[in-house]
Design an enzyme around this catalytic site. Sequence first.
Site, mmCIF file in Angstrom:
data_model
loop_
_atom_site.group_PDB
_atom_site.id
_atom_site.type_symbol
_atom_site.label_atom_id
_atom_site.label_comp_id
_atom_site.label_asym_id
_atom_site.label_seq_id
_atom_site.Cartn_x
_atom_site.Cartn_y
_atom_site.Cartn_z
ATOM 1 N N ALA A 1 0.836 -1.214 0.000
ATOM 2 C CA ALA A 1 0.000 0.000 0.000
ATOM 3 C C ALA A 1 0.866 1.258 0.000
ATOM 4 O O ALA A 1 0.615 2.204 -0.758
ATOM 5 C CB ALA A 1 -0.938 -0.009 1.209
ATOM 6 N N VAL B 1 2.583 -11.079 2.381
ATOM 7 C CA VAL B 1 1.734 -11.894 1.508
ATOM 8 C C VAL B 1 0.986 -10.927 0.593
ATOM 9 O O VAL B 1 1.150 -9.725 0.694
ATOM 10 C CB VAL B 1 0.720 -12.769 2.306
ATOM 11 C CG1 VAL B 1 1.392 -13.985 2.892
ATOM 12 C CG2 VAL B 1 -0.001 -11.951 3.354
ATOM 13 N N ALA C 1 -1.543 -12.272 -5.481
ATOM 14 C CA ALA C 1 -2.442 -12.509 -6.614
ATOM 15 C C ALA C 1 -3.278 -11.254 -6.819
ATOM 16 O O ALA C 1 -3.669 -10.597 -5.858
ATOM 17 C CB ALA C 1 -3.337 -13.706 -6.329
ATOM 18 N N LYS D 1 -2.188 -14.367 -14.800
ATOM 19 C CA LYS D 1 -3.315 -14.994 -14.086
ATOM 20 C C LYS D 1 -4.579 -14.788 -14.906
ATOM 21 O O LYS D 1 -4.961 -13.652 -15.184
ATOM 22 C CB LYS D 1 -3.458 -14.341 -12.695
ATOM 23 C CG LYS D 1 -4.676 -14.823 -11.931
ATOM 24 C CD LYS D 1 -4.799 -14.158 -10.556
ATOM 25 C CE LYS D 1 -6.125 -14.503 -9.899
ATOM 26 N NZ LYS D 1 -6.362 -13.752 -8.666
ATOM 27 N N VAL E 1 7.732 4.904 14.065
ATOM 28 C CA VAL E 1 6.913 5.987 14.622
ATOM 29 C C VAL E 1 6.545 5.616 16.062
ATOM 30 O O VAL E 1 5.971 4.555 16.310
ATOM 31 C CB VAL E 1 5.631 6.196 13.779
ATOM 32 C CG1 VAL E 1 4.684 7.173 14.461
ATOM 33 C CG2 VAL E 1 5.997 6.684 12.389
ATOM 34 N N LEU F 1 -4.332 -2.317 4.354
ATOM 35 C CA LEU F 1 -4.893 -3.041 5.491
ATOM 36 C C LEU F 1 -5.308 -2.111 6.626
ATOM 37 O O LEU F 1 -6.154 -2.474 7.449
ATOM 38 C CB LEU F 1 -3.874 -4.076 5.990
ATOM 39 C CG LEU F 1 -3.516 -5.159 4.960
ATOM 40 C CD1 LEU F 1 -2.380 -6.034 5.474
ATOM 41 C CD2 LEU F 1 -4.728 -6.018 4.612
HETATM 42 P P1 FDA Z 1 1.829 -4.047 5.447
HETATM 43 O O1 FDA Z 1 1.620 -4.690 6.784
HETATM 44 O O2 FDA Z 1 2.461 -4.867 4.402
HETATM 45 O O3 FDA Z 1 2.736 -2.766 5.641
HETATM 46 C C1 FDA Z 1 2.679 -1.948 6.786
HETATM 47 C C2 FDA Z 1 3.850 -0.993 6.774
HETATM 48 O O4 FDA Z 1 3.720 -0.091 7.866
HETATM 49 C C3 FDA Z 1 5.196 -1.680 6.937
HETATM 50 O O5 FDA Z 1 6.152 -1.070 6.090
HETATM 51 C C4 FDA Z 1 5.560 -1.396 8.381
HETATM 52 O O6 FDA Z 1 6.938 -1.400 8.617
HETATM 53 C C5 FDA Z 1 4.952 -0.012 8.542
HETATM 54 N N1 FDA Z 1 4.720 0.361 9.939
HETATM 55 C C6 FDA Z 1 3.780 -0.121 10.778
HETATM 56 N N2 FDA Z 1 3.908 0.450 11.997
HETATM 57 C C7 FDA Z 1 4.937 1.337 11.889
HETATM 58 C C8 FDA Z 1 5.569 2.234 12.812
HETATM 59 N N3 FDA Z 1 5.200 2.340 14.097
HETATM 60 N N4 FDA Z 1 6.598 2.974 12.354
HETATM 61 C C9 FDA Z 1 7.029 2.872 11.074
HETATM 62 N N5 FDA Z 1 6.476 2.040 10.177
HETATM 63 C C10 FDA Z 1 5.454 1.290 10.597
HETATM 64 N N6 FDA Z 1 -4.149 -9.076 -1.321
HETATM 65 C C11 FDA Z 1 -4.271 -9.294 -2.637
HETATM 66 O O7 FDA Z 1 -4.596 -8.367 -3.386
HETATM 67 N N7 FDA Z 1 -4.046 -10.533 -3.156
HETATM 68 C C12 FDA Z 1 -3.734 -11.588 -2.370
HETATM 69 O O8 FDA Z 1 -3.502 -12.687 -2.879
HETATM 70 C C13 FDA Z 1 -3.673 -11.386 -0.973
HETATM 71 N N8 FDA Z 1 -3.397 -12.414 -0.122
HETATM 72 C C14 FDA Z 1 -3.404 -12.202 1.239
HETATM 73 C C15 FDA Z 1 -3.297 -13.269 2.138
HETATM 74 C C16 FDA Z 1 -3.379 -13.041 3.516
HETATM 75 C C17 FDA Z 1 -3.331 -14.209 4.458
HETATM 76 C C18 FDA Z 1 -3.480 -11.725 4.012
HETATM 77 C C19 FDA Z 1 -3.531 -11.464 5.492
HETATM 78 C C20 FDA Z 1 -3.564 -10.669 3.130
HETATM 79 C C21 FDA Z 1 -3.549 -10.889 1.753
HETATM 80 N N9 FDA Z 1 -3.700 -9.842 0.861
HETATM 81 C C22 FDA Z 1 -3.847 -10.088 -0.476
HETATM 82 C C23 FDA Z 1 -3.703 -8.467 1.344
HETATM 83 C C24 FDA Z 1 -2.331 -7.839 1.055
HETATM 84 O O9 FDA Z 1 -1.327 -8.565 1.727
HETATM 85 C C25 FDA Z 1 -2.298 -6.382 1.503
HETATM 86 O O10 FDA Z 1 -3.407 -5.693 0.976
HETATM 87 C C26 FDA Z 1 -1.053 -5.696 1.001
HETATM 88 O O11 FDA Z 1 0.096 -6.441 1.314
HETATM 89 C C27 FDA Z 1 -0.939 -4.324 1.596
HETATM 90 O O12 FDA Z 1 -0.533 -4.359 2.922
HETATM 91 P P2 FDA Z 1 -0.202 -2.996 3.620
HETATM 92 O O13 FDA Z 1 0.838 -2.286 2.831
HETATM 93 O O14 FDA Z 1 -1.456 -2.286 3.908
HETATM 94 O O15 FDA Z 1 0.393 -3.454 5.040
#
Ligand code: FDA
Length: 503
Positions: A17, A48, A51, A79, A187, A335
């Site tokens: 994201a 993760v 797809a 895909k 943060v 997320l």
């Molecule tokens: P993500 O958790 O990856 O990133 C969060 C970021 O915030 C990290 O860089 C972290 O370091 C940072 N952060 C957090 N707190 C902080 C702090 N205090 N200070 C500094 N940095 C901080 N989607 C899809 O389209 N197809 C798929 O096949 C799947 N499959 C899937 C399987 C499963 C089991 C899950 C749980 C999810 C999926 N997804 C998915 C969803 C997909 O994984 C998700 O939408 C994207 O990875 C985006 O994730 P984020 O970037 O939102 O969070």
Amino acid sequence: MNDAHIRSIVILGGGTAGWMSAALLAKVMGRKRRITLVESEEIGTIGVGEATVPPLQLFNGLLGVDENEFLRATNGTFKLGIEFVDWGRLGARYFHPFGRHGDHFDVAPFHQYWLKCRLAGKAAPIDEFSLCAAAARCSRFQRPPTKDPRSIWSTFSYAFHFDASAYAAFLRRYAEARGATRVEGKVADVRLRAEDGFVDRLVLADGREIAGDLFIDCSGFRALLIGQALGVGDEDWSHWLPADRAVAVQCENAGPLLPYTRSTARRAGWRWRIPLQHRVGAGYVFVSDYLSEDEAAADLLAGLDGPALAEPRLLKFRTGRRKAFWAKNVVAVGLAGGFLEPLESTSIHLIQTALTKLASWFPDRRFDPMIVAEYNRLHHLETERIRDFIILHYKATEREDSPLWRYCRNMPIPDSLAEKMELFRRYGKLKQLEGDFFQDASWLAVMLGQFVTPERNDPIADLHETEPLAKTLETMRAIIARTAKDMPEHAAFVERSCAAAAA
Ligand code: FDA
């Protein structure tokens, strides 16, 4: 002249994201606005999410990214849809393709003519009228050679599988080359403005401060800004989408490179299989009330294609969404805004549409509540439509063999979905709703694939005699099968694409 322009945008988080946000904003704003992304290597990303659905082509196109370059950088594959195994019944399988079934026919949609013949026992299963499904079945792929809307290729579309961390790294290079700045750090505190409660700045653990006008919360499930700092709560959808855990692992690929995701329903959830060039991503999404984490991991490991490349990882989540995706000067993307579940690979798509909506409804420093409200309305609507589509997979089952499937069969569902299913059951008609990303072909594939069978076809189709109609359908089916067989092997096509990028 508007002197209230946003001058500085701060993105918290460097997962898919965060870097999709940085890349798109850097492309649109260039160096005219300050874009800062803060991420913590120590916290890491969810790792993760591999797809996708077809509009990712548009996202890459918007960035001006070469598709071959993207495939090579992310170990990507193509895909054509998702194969669902054991969902409607044990032993049953169907394909949810990315393109339409059949071809333009007459005034009614293709499936009404197919339905007429099918009810008379004179048509093959609907999958055989999908070019995507036919190509998937024989592991073939090519990009459409024509955009002619009368060609069978107009019914064909595709998305990608990719390595999520490689995609984030790829987008990071892209965004940094266009002026986005990355700050490594954790943060520790979020300071709000006293006068209106807007976010003023982020304070890092080492005392550095990062101020901004607009904050994009991409901090993942932590939802540090929208949830923790601004106190926007979430709506719980786990009564409809009860999965709350996943175990995930990567393994070696033992067979041909398949151009589709596979989803296999299991006793307490479902397993995914996502083929990349260099490995297969696998996981088991499950309901912890019905299965322990050890049992899920054992089931996952027993069903792998080849040797596991690491230990399985456990992920915990709750399905639902934020009550507001945008509050004050914070927009939650990814997320942090909520999670439905990965069954139809829609999370990355929702990141994309959040960003394109934000670009269309971009605020100035006055943050007009009318703009914020419209953004939230549109994104809420889109999320609800996708939610309904995913619930359909759980609800439309004849399985009774475990507590999960008995629960799902009998659970109450949103009225919007109940009405859609009933209309289809009675007349084979698909109700279009505002904001629905999934089009008729998707609803059709899943309803028919999971035995929501219409009682009758549209009266318009009765204007045709069954026999000649069946012959026309058979010709169409044969063209589709032949076109699929004439495509190159998927593996060879991927290899050629990557080589073209390297050249
Ligand atoms: P993500 O958790 O990856 O990133 C969060 C970021 O915030 C990290 O860089 C972290 O370091 C940072 N952060 C957090 N707190 C902080 C702090 N205090 N200070 C500094 N940095 C901080 N989607 C899809 O389209 N197809 C798929 O096949 C799947 N499959 C899937 C399987 C499963 C089991 C899950 C749980 C999810 C999926 N997804 C998915 C969803 C997909 O994984 C998700 O939408 C994207 O990875 C985006 O994730 P984020 O970037 O939102 O969070």
